[in-house]
Design a protein around this motif. Structure first.
Motif, short mmCIF file in Angstrom:
data_model
loop_
_atom_site.label_atom_id
_atom_site.label_comp_id
_atom_site.label_asym_id
_atom_site.label_seq_id
_atom_site.Cartn_x
_atom_site.Cartn_y
_atom_site.Cartn_z
N UNK A 5 0.83 -1.21 0.00
CA UNK A 5 0.00 0.00 0.00
C UNK A 5 0.85 1.26 0.00
N UNK A 6 1.98 1.25 0.74
CA UNK A 6 2.80 2.46 0.82
C UNK A 6 3.62 2.71 -0.45
N UNK A 7 3.51 1.81 -1.45
CA UNK A 7 4.18 1.99 -2.73
C UNK A 7 3.24 2.57 -3.79
N UNK A 8 1.97 2.77 -3.43
CA UNK A 8 0.95 3.18 -4.40
C UNK A 8 1.31 4.50 -5.09
N UNK A 9 1.61 5.52 -4.32
CA UNK A 9 1.89 6.85 -4.90
C UNK A 9 3.13 6.83 -5.78
N UNK A 10 4.18 6.16 -5.30
CA UNK A 10 5.43 6.12 -6.08
C UNK A 10 5.22 5.40 -7.41
N UNK A 86 0.64 2.36 5.15
CA UNK A 86 0.70 0.97 5.59
C UNK A 86 1.69 0.18 4.75
N UNK A 87 2.41 -0.70 5.41
CA UNK A 87 3.38 -1.56 4.72
C UNK A 87 2.77 -2.89 4.31
N UNK A 88 1.46 -3.01 4.41
CA UNK A 88 0.80 -4.28 4.13
C UNK A 88 0.52 -4.46 2.65
N UNK A 89 0.37 -5.73 2.24
CA UNK A 89 0.14 -6.05 0.84
C UNK A 89 -1.31 -5.84 0.45
#
Length: 387
Positions: A5-10, A86-89
């Motif tokens: 989830x925390x990779x969404x914006x990047x 969140x660091x969750x998948x």
């Protein structure tokens, strides 16, 4: 497609930039979370497909998607109100599908509903691939709706390896809510293996990993039976390695769990070579041989057919990496110690003795024959000297 989830914006920013440069397709890994570092972009569908075909032979094989579709899905996550730190998948495809099905709900209910459904599917998949089947939907939903910090689900069953026994297991499945979000995770399961009625069972807790290396229920049972299990594992740094695992029943850790002995790939145990030392019928058929080896790697006590002196008999075998050998049991599950090799050596010895005996008789016949052998010079008679 799975993302953190925390990779969404990047990932969204990267995809939009590549689209502005004329790229129309993206290829993402299937078995690990996609991010800006492992997602490749291509101008044509053929280029993306070629990349996926090459990757299909790797552990992390790839799939391609139109870049516009990827951007749209990432925007859906971004606009959902989900905790982007969140660091969750997150299963991106499933998340977007649920968002579409529930778009008529008020926004505050929509986000909760999507998260609950995604979380439920995630837990169901974890249970399925750890060997607990697909029978816990109702219990999972009921416990998740309560909103407690953690909850447990009990499971019971009869375990065996194709042989009659009364081994029963009672399993306590442990779930815990994340400290950052409302998502629940399957953290561990505690097994009580009871081999005989009215006697204390053997207990062990098995922890769940998110990298596909968790010990399944059947593997847990085999370990608690004293057998060895072969697993692909990962180091703390994420590097993959292969190892055989076996319980050390003489040692326990601070939690009361039995310590696990590791026999790594460099230890030198060759399962195939150990099997081929025995006259096992199934080894003659490639598919049966592969199935046999896979079963033994899971720690199973496997039924096989031994052929000794032309006679077939049902036996059982199990891997023994510690001593780089194979344990063999007869049809009554009584351990056999090198019986087959002794019988074969005895048989070979008898054949060798018969050949040697025949050879001696042949030589004696040649010496007593009036006609010399074609391969043997005739002996000259000794002349006697008269005095």
């Amino acid at each position: 497609m799975n993302i953190k989830i925390n990779e969404t914006e990047t990932l969204l920013s990267f995809a939009e930039e590549m689209a502005s440069l004329g790229y129309r397709y993206a290829a993402h890994p299937v078995n690990v979370s996609a991010d800006s570092g492992n997602t490749a972009f291509f101008r044509t569908s053929m280029g993306a497909e070629d990349h996926c075909l090459v990757g299909a032979h790797d552990i992390d094989f790839y799939k391609s998607v139109p870049i516009d579709s990827l951007i749209s899905d990432l925007k859906t996550v971004l606009q959902s109100g989900i905790d982007l730190y969140s660091n969750e998948k997150l299963d991106l495809t499933e998340f977007v599908r649920l968002a579409g099905e529930n778009k008529q709900l008020p926004q505050n209910n929509l986000n909760t509903n999507i998260m609950n459904e995604t979380n439920l599917k995630y837990l169901k998949d974890q249970l399925k691939y750890t060997g607990f089947g697909e029978t816990f939907d109702t219990e999972l939903k009921e416990n998740m709706l309560k909103g407690d910090k953690d909850f447990k689900i009990m499971h019971t069953g009869i375990m065996n390896n194709g042989v009659p026994n009364k081994d029963s297991v009672t399993v306590e499945l442990n779930f815990k809510k994340s400290d950052q979000t409302d998502m629940y995770f399957f953290n561990s399961y505690h097994v009580n293996l009871q081999k005989e009625e009215n006697k204390p069972g053997i207990e062990q807790t098995f922890y769940i990993n998110n990298d596909g290396t968790s010990i399944t229920l059947k593997e847990a049972y085999n370990l608690m039976e004293g057998r060895s299990v072969n697993k692909d594992l990962k180091t703390k740094e994420g590097e993959s390695y292969n190892s055989w695992l076996k319980f050390d029943f003489k040692q326990t850790d601070n939690s009361g769990n039995f310590k696990i002995s590791h026999y790594h790939q460099n230890y030198g145990y060759d399962l195939e070579a150990s099997l081929e030392k025995h006259s096992i019928k199934e080894l003659n058929t490639p598919q049966y041989k592969e199935d046999l080896m896979n079963s033994l790697k899971k720690g199973n006590l496997q039924s096989v057919t031994f052929v000794v002196g032309g006679v077939e008999s049902k036996m059982f075998v199990e891997a023994n990496p510690q001593f780089k050998t194979l344990n063999v049991y007869d049809g009554n599950l009584q351990r056999i110690n090198h019986r087959e090799s002794k019988e074969e050596k005895k048989s070979e010895g008898e054949k060798t003795s018969e050949k040697q005996s025949g050879k001696k008789q042949s030589e004696a016949a040649d010496e007593n024959s009036e006609t010399p052998s074609a391969n043997k010079p005739k002996k000259r008679k000794q002349q006697s000297n008269s005095v």
